[in-house]
Design a protein around this motif. Structure first.
Motif, PDB file in Angstrom:
ATOM      1  N   THR A   1       0.842  -1.191  -0.052  1.00  0.00           N
ATOM      2  CA  THR A   1      -0.129  -0.099  -0.085  1.00  0.00           C
ATOM      3  C   THR A   1       0.837   1.367  -0.001  1.00  0.00           C
ATOM      4  OG1 THR A   1      -1.945   1.036   1.001  1.00  0.00           O
ATOM      5  CG2 THR A   1      -0.248   0.488   2.469  1.00  0.00           C
ATOM      6  N   LEU A   2       0.319   2.405  -0.674  1.00  0.00           N
ATOM      7  CA  LEU A   2       0.961   3.648  -0.256  1.00  0.00           C
ATOM      8  C   LEU A   2      -0.065   4.477   0.367  1.00  0.00           C
ATOM      9  CD1 LEU A   2       3.255   5.822  -1.116  1.00  0.00           C
ATOM     10  CD2 LEU A   2       1.790   6.314  -3.095  1.00  0.00           C
ATOM     11  N   LYS A   3       0.199   5.104   1.646  1.00  0.00           N
ATOM     12  CA  LYS A   3      -0.359   6.230   2.227  1.00  0.00           C
ATOM     13  C   LYS A   3       0.236   7.530   1.283  1.00  0.00           C
ATOM     14  CE  LYS A   3       0.920   8.858   5.254  1.00  0.00           C
ATOM     15  NZ  LYS A   3       0.577  10.105   4.436  1.00  0.00           N
ATOM     16  N   PRO A   4      -0.305   8.032   0.537  1.00  0.00           N
ATOM     17  CA  PRO A   4       0.191   9.232   0.123  1.00  0.00           C
ATOM     18  C   PRO A   4       0.346  10.365   0.612  1.00  0.00           C
ATOM     19  CG  PRO A   4      -2.104   9.059  -0.797  1.00  0.00           C
ATOM     20  CD  PRO A   4      -1.863   7.875   0.265  1.00  0.00           C
ATOM     21  N   SER A   5       1.008  11.542   0.232  1.00  0.00           N
ATOM     22  CA  SER A   5       1.117  12.824   0.705  1.00  0.00           C
ATOM     23  C   SER A   5      -0.290  13.380   0.799  1.00  0.00           C
ATOM     24  CB  SER A   5       2.060  13.613  -0.157  1.00  0.00           C
ATOM     25  OG  SER A   5       3.354  13.218  -0.475  1.00  0.00           O
ATOM     26  N   LEU A   6      -0.384  14.042   1.917  1.00  0.00           N
ATOM     27  CA  LEU A   6      -1.940  14.443   2.202  1.00  0.00           C
ATOM     28  C   LEU A   6      -2.357  15.477   0.881  1.00  0.00           C
ATOM     29  CD1 LEU A   6      -4.125  14.866   4.364  1.00  0.00           C
ATOM     30  CD2 LEU A   6      -3.201  17.029   4.737  1.00  0.00           C
ATOM     31  N   GLY A   7      -3.555  15.079   0.313  1.00  0.00           N
ATOM     32  CA  GLY A   7      -4.021  15.834  -0.566  1.00  0.00           C
ATOM     33  C   GLY A   7      -3.716  15.436  -2.149  1.00  0.00           C
ATOM     34  N   ARG A   8      -2.658  14.455  -2.058  1.00  0.00           N
ATOM     35  CA  ARG A   8      -2.314  13.890  -3.269  1.00  0.00           C
ATOM     36  C   ARG A   8      -3.403  13.007  -4.014  1.00  0.00           C
ATOM     37  NH1 ARG A   8       1.278  15.634  -5.923  1.00  0.00           N
ATOM     38  NH2 ARG A   8       3.178  14.896  -4.745  1.00  0.00           N
ATOM     39  N   ILE A   9      -4.263  12.241  -3.103  1.00  0.00           N
ATOM     40  CA  ILE A   9      -5.454  11.861  -3.733  1.00  0.00           C
ATOM     41  C   ILE A   9      -6.592  12.555  -3.014  1.00  0.00           C
ATOM     42  CG2 ILE A   9      -7.083   9.604  -3.667  1.00  0.00           C
ATOM     43  CD1 ILE A   9      -4.524   8.023  -3.609  1.00  0.00           C
ATOM     44  N   PRO A  10      -7.405  13.360  -3.693  1.00  0.00           N
ATOM     45  CA  PRO A  10      -8.499  14.296  -2.886  1.00  0.00           C
ATOM     46  C   PRO A  10      -9.330  13.347  -2.248  1.00  0.00           C
ATOM     47  CG  PRO A  10      -7.774  15.088  -5.054  1.00  0.00           C
ATOM     48  CD  PRO A  10      -7.362  13.832  -4.928  1.00  0.00           C
ATOM     49  N   ILE A  11     -10.199  13.804  -1.114  1.00  0.00           N
ATOM     50  CA  ILE A  11     -11.044  12.753  -0.529  1.00  0.00           C
ATOM     51  C   ILE A  11     -12.110  13.793  -0.088  1.00  0.00           C
ATOM     52  CG2 ILE A  11      -9.817  10.925   0.335  1.00  0.00           C
ATOM     53  CD1 ILE A  11      -9.524  12.531   3.246  1.00  0.00           C
ATOM     54  N   ASP A  12     -13.300  13.452   0.099  1.00  0.00           N
ATOM     55  CA  ASP A  12     -14.502  14.246   0.535  1.00  0.00           C
ATOM     56  C   ASP A  12     -15.398  13.611   1.622  1.00  0.00           C
ATOM     57  OD1 ASP A  12     -16.270  16.338   0.737  1.00  0.00           O
ATOM     58  OD2 ASP A  12     -17.391  15.432  -0.810  1.00  0.00           O
ATOM     59  N   PRO A  13     -15.301  13.890   2.957  1.00  0.00           N
ATOM     60  CA  PRO A  13     -14.796  15.209   3.302  1.00  0.00           C
ATOM     61  C   PRO A  13     -13.387  14.836   3.797  1.00  0.00           C
ATOM     62  CG  PRO A  13     -16.039  14.127   5.119  1.00  0.00           C
ATOM     63  CD  PRO A  13     -16.098  13.015   3.923  1.00  0.00           C
ATOM     64  N   PRO A  14     -12.521  16.196   3.622  1.00  0.00           N
ATOM     65  CA  PRO A  14     -11.275  16.325   4.163  1.00  0.00           C
ATOM     66  C   PRO A  14     -10.897  16.212   5.546  1.00  0.00           C
ATOM     67  CG  PRO A  14     -11.620  18.400   3.109  1.00  0.00           C
ATOM     68  CD  PRO A  14     -13.025  17.279   2.941  1.00  0.00           C
ATOM     69  N   TYR A  15     -10.119  15.737   5.952  1.00  0.00           N
ATOM     70  CA  TYR A  15      -9.662  15.804   7.492  1.00  0.00           C
ATOM     71  C   TYR A  15      -8.173  15.569   7.706  1.00  0.00           C
ATOM     72  CZ  TYR A  15     -10.589  15.166  12.573  1.00  0.00           C
ATOM     73  OH  TYR A  15     -10.451  15.421  13.913  1.00  0.00           O
ATOM     74  N   MET A  16      -7.732  16.368   8.905  1.00  0.00           N
ATOM     75  CA  MET A  16      -6.498  16.330   9.078  1.00  0.00           C
ATOM     76  C   MET A  16      -5.819  14.929   9.131  1.00  0.00           C
ATOM     77  SD  MET A  16      -5.248  18.078  12.608  1.00  0.00           S
ATOM     78  CE  MET A  16      -5.989  17.163  13.755  1.00  0.00           C
ATOM     79  N   GLY A  17      -4.804  14.900   8.351  1.00  0.00           N
ATOM     80  CA  GLY A  17      -4.187  13.286   8.566  1.00  0.00           C
ATOM     81  C   GLY A  17      -4.654  12.305   7.705  1.00  0.00           C
ATOM     82  N   ARG A  18      -5.908  12.565   7.272  1.00  0.00           N
ATOM     83  CA  ARG A  18      -6.646  11.421   6.625  1.00  0.00           C
ATOM     84  C   ARG A  18      -6.247  11.250   5.098  1.00  0.00           C
ATOM     85  NH1 ARG A  18     -12.254  10.911   4.483  1.00  0.00           N
ATOM     86  NH2 ARG A  18     -12.886   8.775   4.430  1.00  0.00           N
ATOM     87  N   ALA A  19      -6.114  10.101   4.595  1.00  0.00           N
ATOM     88  CA  ALA A  19      -5.694   9.851   3.306  1.00  0.00           C
ATOM     89  C   ALA A  19      -6.290   8.685   2.737  1.00  0.00           C
ATOM     90  CB  ALA A  19      -4.174   9.854   2.915  1.00  0.00           C
ATOM     91  N   ALA A  20      -6.556   8.588   1.555  1.00  0.00           N
ATOM     92  CA  ALA A  20      -6.977   7.491   0.654  1.00  0.00           C
ATOM     93  C   ALA A  20      -5.821   6.843  -0.087  1.00  0.00           C
ATOM     94  CB  ALA A  20      -8.135   7.976  -0.175  1.00  0.00           C
ATOM     95  N   GLY A  21      -5.812   5.511  -0.342  1.00  0.00           N
ATOM     96  CA  GLY A  21      -4.671   5.038  -1.062  1.00  0.00           C
ATOM     97  C   GLY A  21      -4.811   3.544  -1.781  1.00  0.00           C
ATOM     98  N   PRO A  22      -4.050   3.235  -2.722  1.00  0.00           N
ATOM     99  CA  PRO A  22      -4.370   2.066  -3.181  1.00  0.00           C
ATOM    100  C   PRO A  22      -3.852   0.849  -2.277  1.00  0.00           C
ATOM    101  CG  PRO A  22      -2.418   2.863  -4.010  1.00  0.00           C
ATOM    102  CD  PRO A  22      -2.881   4.128  -2.956  1.00  0.00           C
ATOM    103  N   MET A  23      -4.425  -0.268  -2.372  1.00  0.00           N
ATOM    104  CA  MET A  23      -3.964  -1.578  -1.707  1.00  0.00           C
ATOM    105  C   MET A  23      -4.072  -2.599  -2.689  1.00  0.00           C
ATOM    106  SD  MET A  23      -6.178  -0.872   1.888  1.00  0.00           S
ATOM    107  CE  MET A  23      -5.349  -2.237   3.082  1.00  0.00           C
TER     108      MET A  23
END
Length: 469
Positions: free
Chosen positions: A196-218
């Motif tokens: 998996t990659l937890k990307p840099s914050l904001g690299r994969i946009p999410i909704d709703p955004p939240y401090m430290g939260r990221a989406a990523g591929p598995m």
């Protein structure tokens, strides 16, 4: 009779499937049917899926098949079976957030990561399960059936991307999408032996955004994660922390082991807080470090930079956030939340305003500490988790709601520092369970982390066969 030496269609990588579709050696329909059969075979034991819809998946696969036949496929993900964690909105589907306390209402729109995958033509086979509110590193949920680890059904797959980790390891297709706020991608990746990659914050946009939260591929391979990043890493105005458009050549992830030559690697074996690292995990990470050195990297031991005060501060702020959420529920809803989560959140009831402020301050302190500790290295390697996966029924490794985060000392700092961090399998325990190596890079160097992980894929020990559930 099928040749047992040949991989099942459900075990093929997205890279292999895309090439086979392009050359008309395989059809998205036959591959989707194979994935559906695998899921139907394994799910009575794994319980990794929610909203598993075979007919809807086959309808998407038939549309993809027609695009490939016409020569107007949408890209390398077109027709590739994919799952999405259930807290990532898909239009028309409810978001239970893993808890029976939520009133089920259909989502009005696809969240950015789901929208990008659909636009790329991916076949959405199912959503995947998670624990209550995503606040556990396990598959325990008051809404979903308990998810289990395909390597050992008595163990947890990790969490909170529990179903996604189990699904990837069990061969529910090659592509899976999860989220991470303190380790929720990397912990299940480590305990299920996937990438998996937890990307840099904001690299994969999410909704709703939240401090430290990221989406990523598995995924099972670095290459498949890079394919997903091509589709996922695009700005979206719904995320106020979305990074600006950047022309990243994700296909350039595929480097040889000599890419490691000359890199300065920090080796972190002590998180400075939480559980002590188990000997088997430390040995596997130390062996990985020796492989980096053999490939020409300079590996330098690091002193721990986290502290129990930093970890406890984040824990206490999250407790208060969850208590506020619980108070907003009706009494009948609140009673449905896992008792472990309720006890954890309600322990914040007596926190003073000053205590909450000081707890919140630990998030920024963690960010500053992590960035400073990593500044003189190109990359940092460490365990993902200090412990092997707990019992499937355990909400956390300590099984103690007042010590709930003792296993995230290696992962959570990189959420707060916004740095990319991956998990890649680096060995196995004596009992045959996988062990994850974390590779963290400087902020925005997502491609660099993929490259280092790809180089490591080629120098690590031969991987064991995927579990047969």
């Amino acid at each position: 009779m099928p040749d047992p030496s040949l991989p099942s269609l459900s075990d093929l990588s997205a890279q292999e499937l895309s090439a086979a579709y392009r050359e008309k050696r395989l059809s998205p329909v036959e591959v989707t049917r194979a994935v559906i059969a695998r899921i139907e075979h394994c799910e009575p034991r794994l319980q990794a899926t929610w909203l598993f819809r075979p007919e809807a998946a086959l309808e998407q696969a038939r549309a993809s098949e027609q695009r490939w036949q016409r020569g107007d496929a949408r890209g390398p993900l077109d027709g590739v079976p994919t799952t999405i964690k259930e807290n990532i909105a898909t239009r028309g589907d409810p978001l239970p957030a893993g808890t029976a306390a939520v009133d089920l209402m259909p989502a009005a729109a696809d969240a950015p990561p789901a929208a990008r995958l659909k636009e790329a033509g991916a076949v959405i086979v199912s959503k995947t399960t998670m624990p209550d509110y995503g606040m556990l590193s396990s598959g325990l949920s008051s809404f979903h059936t308990l998810a289990r680890n395909p390597w050992d059904l008595s163990r947890t797959p990790g969490g909170s991307s529990a179903g996604a980790g189990a699904a990837a390891a069990a061969g529910y297709g090659p592509l899976h999408l999860g989220t991470d706020i303190g380790g929720s991608l990397r912990l299940p990746a480590s305990w299920c032996g996937i990438f998996t990659l937890k990307p840099s914050l904001g690299r994969i946009p999410i909704d709703p955004p939240y401090m430290g939260r990221a989406a990523g591929p598995m995924t099972r391979t670095v290459g498949d994660a890079a394919l997903m990043m091509q589709a996922l890493a695009r700005p979206d105005a719904r995320d106020s922390m979305s990074l600006p458009a950047q022309d990243i050549d994700w296909a350039a992830f595929d480097v040889a082991p000599d890419h490691l030559r000359g890199l300065r690697i920090g080796l972190l074996l002590d998180a400075g807080c939480g559980l002590a690292v188990e000997p088997e995990i430390q040995a596997a990470v130390e062996q990985a470090a020796r492989l980096f050195e053999k490939a020409g990297a300079t590996v330098e031991p690091m002193q721990p930079f986290m502290s129990q005060a930093l970890l406890d501060g984040m824990d206490h702020l999250w407790r208060m956030r969850s208590l506020v959420d619980l108070k907003a529920l009706r009494p009948d809803q609140r009673a449905k939340v896992l008792p472990y989560i309720r006890e954890w959140a309600e322990s914040a009831a007596e926190f003073s305003g000053e205590h909450v402020f000081r707890s919140f301050s630990q998030f920024h302190a963690t960010r500053v500490t992590t960035v400073n500790a990593c500044a003189r290295f190109d990359y940092v390697i460490s365990p993902v988790s200090p412990n092997m996966p707990a019992a499937a029924e355990a909400p956390s490794p300590t099984n103690d709601p007042l010590r709930p985060l003792e296993h995230i000392g290696f992962t959570v700092p990189f959420n707060m520092s916004e740095q990319p961090a991956a998990s890649v399998n680096c060995g196995y325990s004596a009992g045959g369970l996988p062990i994850g190596l974390q590779i963290a890079g400087q902020r925005f160097d997502d491609l660099g982390v993929l490259r280092v992980a790809r180089a490591f894929e080629q120098i690590r020990e031969v991987q064991r066969p995927w579990p047969q559930v």
